[in-house]
Design a protein around this motif. Structure first.
Motif, PDB file in Angstrom:
ATOM      1  N   UNK A 202       0.845  -1.201   0.000  1.00  0.00           N
ATOM      2  CA  UNK A 202       0.000   0.000   0.000  1.00  0.00           C
ATOM      3  C   UNK A 202       0.880   1.250   0.000  1.00  0.00           C
ATOM      4  N   UNK A 203       0.270   2.378  -0.320  1.00  0.00           N
ATOM      5  CA  UNK A 203       1.025   3.627  -0.519  1.00  0.00           C
ATOM      6  C   UNK A 203       1.799   4.046   0.728  1.00  0.00           C
ATOM      7  N   UNK A 204       1.182   3.938   1.887  1.00  0.00           N
ATOM      8  CA  UNK A 204       1.849   4.360   3.125  1.00  0.00           C
ATOM      9  C   UNK A 204       3.060   3.469   3.425  1.00  0.00           C
ATOM     10  N   UNK A 205       2.883   2.165   3.257  1.00  0.00           N
ATOM     11  CA  UNK A 205       3.989   1.230   3.473  1.00  0.00           C
ATOM     12  C   UNK A 205       5.098   1.491   2.460  1.00  0.00           C
TER      13      UNK A 205
ATOM     14  N   UNK B 293       8.933   2.410   3.226  1.00  0.00           N
ATOM     15  CA  UNK B 293      10.028   1.624   2.644  1.00  0.00           C
ATOM     16  C   UNK B 293      11.016   2.537   1.910  1.00  0.00           C
ATOM     17  N   UNK B 294      10.524   3.481   1.137  1.00  0.00           N
ATOM     18  CA  UNK B 294      11.388   4.409   0.401  1.00  0.00           C
ATOM     19  C   UNK B 294      12.282   5.205   1.364  1.00  0.00           C
ATOM     20  N   UNK B 295      11.706   5.661   2.486  1.00  0.00           N
ATOM     21  CA  UNK B 295      12.501   6.407   3.475  1.00  0.00           C
ATOM     22  C   UNK B 295      13.608   5.525   4.052  1.00  0.00           C
ATOM     23  N   UNK B 296      13.264   4.291   4.400  1.00  0.00           N
ATOM     24  CA  UNK B 296      14.253   3.371   4.965  1.00  0.00           C
ATOM     25  C   UNK B 296      15.324   3.024   3.927  1.00  0.00           C
ATOM     26  N   UNK B 297      14.892   2.813   2.695  1.00  0.00           N
ATOM     27  CA  UNK B 297      15.838   2.468   1.635  1.00  0.00           C
ATOM     28  C   UNK B 297      16.788   3.630   1.369  1.00  0.00           C
ATOM     29  N   UNK B 298      16.279   4.856   1.351  1.00  0.00           N
ATOM     30  CA  UNK B 298      17.116   6.040   1.138  1.00  0.00           C
ATOM     31  C   UNK B 298      18.143   6.177   2.258  1.00  0.00           C
TER      32      UNK B 298
ATOM     33  N   UNK C 146       7.126   0.908  13.628  1.00  0.00           N
ATOM     34  CA  UNK C 146       6.778   0.819  12.200  1.00  0.00           C
ATOM     35  C   UNK C 146       7.785  -0.043  11.463  1.00  0.00           C
ATOM     36  N   UNK C 147       9.066   0.145  11.786  1.00  0.00           N
ATOM     37  CA  UNK C 147      10.108  -0.673  11.156  1.00  0.00           C
ATOM     38  C   UNK C 147       9.823  -2.154  11.392  1.00  0.00           C
ATOM     39  N   UNK C 148       9.619  -2.532  12.648  1.00  0.00           N
ATOM     40  CA  UNK C 148       9.437  -3.950  12.972  1.00  0.00           C
ATOM     41  C   UNK C 148       8.084  -4.503  12.531  1.00  0.00           C
ATOM     42  N   UNK C 149       7.153  -3.626  12.206  1.00  0.00           N
ATOM     43  CA  UNK C 149       5.872  -4.088  11.667  1.00  0.00           C
ATOM     44  C   UNK C 149       6.068  -4.669  10.269  1.00  0.00           C
ATOM     45  N   UNK C 150       7.078  -4.170   9.556  1.00  0.00           N
ATOM     46  CA  UNK C 150       7.276  -4.576   8.167  1.00  0.00           C
ATOM     47  C   UNK C 150       8.582  -5.326   7.894  1.00  0.00           C
ATOM     48  N   UNK C 151       9.543  -5.262   8.821  1.00  0.00           N
ATOM     49  CA  UNK C 151      10.862  -5.852   8.576  1.00  0.00           C
ATOM     50  C   UNK C 151      11.331  -6.624   9.803  1.00  0.00           C
ATOM     51  N   UNK C 152      12.019  -7.719   9.542  1.00  0.00           N
ATOM     52  CA  UNK C 152      12.571  -8.499  10.653  1.00  0.00           C
ATOM     53  C   UNK C 152      13.946  -7.986  11.065  1.00  0.00           C
ATOM     54  N   UNK C 153      14.672  -7.402  10.114  1.00  0.00           N
ATOM     55  CA  UNK C 153      15.985  -6.829  10.398  1.00  0.00           C
ATOM     56  C   UNK C 153      16.332  -5.837   9.298  1.00  0.00           C
TER      57      UNK C 153
END
Length: 196
Positions: free
Chosen positions: A13-16, A20-25, A55-62
């Motif tokens: 979804x757009x918010x996720x 993700x884009x912020x974390x990737x940057x 929010x990080x741990x909601x979508x990523x394990x590490x």
């Protein structure tokens, strides 16, 4: 036309996607600054990305999982490009693959930096398996071929990302078709007596 890659891949979804884009940057900034991956913490990355740890741990394990998700997004992008091919031949498929590789040259370098190639190779192999199935390539060694293609494409992307001076699109295409086998064409196999 039959779709080459089925559209059953992950939906973000757009918010996720924005998170993700912020974390990737932020992750790419640490990579560019040559900070050792094992020195990077979730706390620091979240701070730099302006993303909460929950929010990080909601979508990523590490942290490496950010790279894995980026590979999934890139493979989905490639799937859409393949689905849009009017004439799926080895040449047009190779063109779509190298276009995607060239657009994401940082990915294999990030995977090497994060020591997570073992997590992305199965994704590339699975994508190759899906492609072989969609192209109706039936062989008793389909898994072997898909694994070889996945690993070959990953290695090609790694070398492409680090080659200096950078290869242009035509040079990249020529090398790809020279090095990555055309599984759409049945090769001429010598008889057993010619192999001795």
């Amino acid at each position: 036309m039959t779709k080459i890659i089925m559209n059953n891949q992950m939906q973000i979804d757009q918010r996720t996607h924005q998170t993700h884009r912020k974390l990737m940057t932020a992750l790419q900034a640490h990579f560019t600054a040559q900070i050792p991956f094992n020195k990077l913490t979730v706390k620091q990355l979240c701070h730099d990305a302006h993303v909460g740890r929950a929010t990080f741990y909601r979508h990523h394990q590490d942290i490496a999982d950010i790279i894995v998700v980026e590979y999934l997004i890139t493979l989905q992008e490639l799937g859409h490009a393949l689905n849009n091919l009017e004439n799926p031949t080895y040449a047009t498929i190779a063109g779509a693959v190298i276009t995607t590789m060239r657009a994401h040259l940082d990915l294999p370098q990030l995977a090497a930096w994060a020591h997570c190639a073992d997590r992305v190779l199965p994704l590339e192999t699975g994508f190759a398996q899906q492609l072989l199935t969609a192209l109706a390539i039936q062989t008793p060694h389909q898994h072997f071929i898909a694994t070889f293609l996945g690993h070959s494409c990953h290695q090609f992307a790694c070398q492409l990302a680090t080659t200096q001076p950078a290869l242009n699109r035509i040079e990249t295409y020529r090398l790809f078709i020279q090095l990555v086998p055309n599984v759409l064409q049945t090769p001429t196999i010598p008889t057993d007596t010619n192999l001795d």
